[in-house]
Design a protein around this motif. Sequence first.
Motif, PDB file in Angstrom:
ATOM      1  N   MET A 288       0.854  -1.180   0.000  1.00 33.55           N
ATOM      2  CA  MET A 288       0.000   0.000   0.000  1.00 33.55           C
ATOM      3  C   MET A 288       0.889   1.229   0.000  1.00 33.55           C
ATOM      4  SD  MET A 288      -3.138  -1.060   2.567  1.00 33.55           S
ATOM      5  CE  MET A 288      -2.135  -1.986   3.713  1.00 33.55           C
ATOM      6  N   LEU A 289       0.680   2.082  -0.986  1.00 33.92           N
ATOM      7  CA  LEU A 289       1.493   3.293  -1.150  1.00 33.92           C
ATOM      8  C   LEU A 289       0.611   4.523  -1.075  1.00 33.92           C
ATOM      9  CD1 LEU A 289       2.886   0.904  -2.961  1.00 33.92           C
ATOM     10  CD2 LEU A 289       4.218   2.796  -3.930  1.00 33.92           C
ATOM     11  N   MET A 358     -28.381  -1.639  -0.222  1.00 35.62           N
ATOM     12  CA  MET A 358     -27.120  -2.380  -0.133  1.00 35.62           C
ATOM     13  C   MET A 358     -25.929  -1.474  -0.416  1.00 35.62           C
ATOM     14  SD  MET A 358     -26.408  -4.742  -3.432  1.00 35.62           S
ATOM     15  CE  MET A 358     -24.828  -5.117  -2.670  1.00 35.62           C
ATOM     16  N   LEU A 359     -24.764  -1.952   0.008  1.00 35.82           N
ATOM     17  CA  LEU A 359     -23.523  -1.205  -0.142  1.00 35.82           C
ATOM     18  C   LEU A 359     -22.467  -2.131  -0.722  1.00 35.82           C
ATOM     19  CD1 LEU A 359     -21.614   1.231   0.453  1.00 35.82           C
ATOM     20  CD2 LEU A 359     -21.290   0.247   2.725  1.00 35.82           C
ATOM     21  N   ASN A 360     -21.735  -1.654  -1.716  1.00 35.99           N
ATOM     22  CA  ASN A 360     -20.626  -2.398  -2.306  1.00 35.99           C
ATOM     23  C   ASN A 360     -19.498  -1.407  -2.528  1.00 35.99           C
ATOM     24  OD1 ASN A 360     -18.885  -3.986  -3.824  1.00 35.99           O
ATOM     25  ND2 ASN A 360     -19.991  -3.563  -5.724  1.00 35.99           N
ATOM     26  N   MET A 361     -18.430  -1.538  -1.764  1.00 36.57           N
ATOM     27  CA  MET A 361     -17.326  -0.580  -1.902  1.00 36.57           C
ATOM     28  C   MET A 361     -15.988  -1.266  -1.649  1.00 36.57           C
ATOM     29  SD  MET A 361     -17.655   1.658   1.640  1.00 36.57           S
ATOM     30  CE  MET A 361     -16.203   2.631   1.243  1.00 36.57           C
ATOM     31  N   ARG A 362     -14.963  -0.678  -2.208  1.00 34.80           N
ATOM     32  CA  ARG A 362     -13.606  -1.180  -2.016  1.00 34.80           C
ATOM     33  C   ARG A 362     -12.912  -0.307  -0.975  1.00 34.80           C
ATOM     34  NH1 ARG A 362      -8.814  -1.664  -6.558  1.00 34.80           N
ATOM     35  NH2 ARG A 362      -7.866  -3.578  -5.763  1.00 34.80           N
ATOM     36  N   LEU A 363     -12.290  -0.914   0.007  1.00 33.99           N
ATOM     37  CA  LEU A 363     -11.623  -0.188   1.075  1.00 33.99           C
ATOM     38  C   LEU A 363     -10.208   0.203   0.654  1.00 33.99           C
ATOM     39  CD1 LEU A 363     -12.766  -2.429   4.059  1.00 33.99           C
ATOM     40  CD2 LEU A 363     -13.907  -0.434   3.088  1.00 33.99           C
ATOM     41  N   LYS A 364      -9.591   1.042   1.493  1.00 33.46           N
ATOM     42  CA  LYS A 364      -8.255   1.537   1.165  1.00 33.46           C
ATOM     43  C   LYS A 364      -7.223   0.429   1.061  1.00 33.46           C
ATOM     44  CE  LYS A 364      -8.105   4.611   4.480  1.00 33.46           C
ATOM     45  NZ  LYS A 364      -7.624   5.691   5.357  1.00 33.46           N
ATOM     46  N   ASP A 365      -7.433  -0.647   1.841  1.00 32.80           N
ATOM     47  CA  ASP A 365      -6.453  -1.740   1.803  1.00 32.80           C
ATOM     48  C   ASP A 365      -6.745  -2.746   0.702  1.00 32.80           C
ATOM     49  OD1 ASP A 365      -8.700  -2.907   2.774  1.00 32.80           O
ATOM     50  OD2 ASP A 365      -7.827  -3.632   4.651  1.00 32.80           O
ATOM     51  N   GLY A 366      -7.714  -2.431  -0.176  1.00 32.58           N
ATOM     52  CA  GLY A 366      -8.016  -3.291  -1.310  1.00 32.58           C
ATOM     53  C   GLY A 366      -9.092  -4.320  -1.054  1.00 32.58           C
TER      54      GLY A 366
END
Length: 401
Positions: A288-289, A358-366
């Motif tokens: 993670m950068l 509903m919720l579908n999301m990508r977090l900062k850590d992937g």
Amino acid sequence: MIAAYSISGMMAGVLNRFGKIGVVVGFALGNVVLAYVSNGYTVELIHFKEILIACIGLLAVPNSLHIDLEEFIGNTKLLPITPDRGLNKSKEVAQNLNQVSQAIQEMATTYTQAEQSSYDANKQIFIAELLNSLEPYKDNMLYEDIADTEGTIIEQIFKFLLDKQEIDRQALLEIFAKCNSYIVGFDDKDVSQYLEENISQMVRMINISYKATKSDFIWKKRVEENQKNMGKQLDGVSKAIQKMAKGIENDIENEAQYEKPKAEIIELLKQKNILVEDISIKKEGRYMLEVYLDEILETAKIENIEKIATQVLKETIVLNEEASVGKKLNFLSDDKYVMAIGTGEETKSQSELSGDAMLNMRLKDGKYLVAISDGMGTGTKARQSSTRSIKNVRKSVTIWF
């Protein structure tokens, strides 16, 4: 204290339309209100003499006075546009945070210990009042047993009063019997009458003494509850600070470990005319950068960053758009698998709208987060309820993850 100044300042702002007097009244009122809400009485959090001095100073300042802050500090920006990574690199900061966490934890423990000793304190208040009340009745047949502060009878009486609030003849006799101190002599009429008078007298004095000290118990109970709540809050603050310190320590270890590839990436980007303020590299399963730039980049330059990071770290690195904001770009190792999510909904019969969200999301850590909220009932109200729940989830994960 922060809350005291915040609430008082807000009240002062609300009453600002009435001029300086309104500001003064609002600030004092906010202080009193918060003091009453927090501790149940109007002992001020900000001393009124301090407020008075400030009010006199405010009233003495002419309305036409204007202060230009740039004359004192200039127009140089005191904070950099991009975040300074010095905080994450400072071992001293992490150590200080741990010390603060430990100090707050000790405070929380002190409040907890104070809560545990409240029972004994209340019992001593009751015993002192009872002994004082029984002073004129030392010839009472039950006096010696009840006045024995180290005995079990007074302990059982106090426990009974805490539970029932009042004791009667039968309960007192049962307590004596449990403690193997039997009252005999009821067979003799004269002795029986004398005993009844003594028992009635003792029951009356015990109840009077308990009622006299009950107000002190209520006050102490309130203090105990405040201490208990304060202890829990301090414990939570301590753990939060400890978590921050641990995060900083981990960042320090990561920064030291990846100092060489970081310098290499910065140098290669410079050759591509991409100026970087700083780069943070860490690895928790995947790289993670966080890249802090001088300017907002076009797509082609972002692709260059991906290529260079991939080349240096020997792992495919891609932009994480969800976690990138302005001049701070977030990159991470590419997913090993592709996940496709599909949704479909159907409303209940005779309902114009589904109550689910509903919720579908990508977090900062992937990682991916998928959540569904089943609204209570159907239609618009159910949808509004479930949508609020989903929004709260989104806000929480955005803050913490």
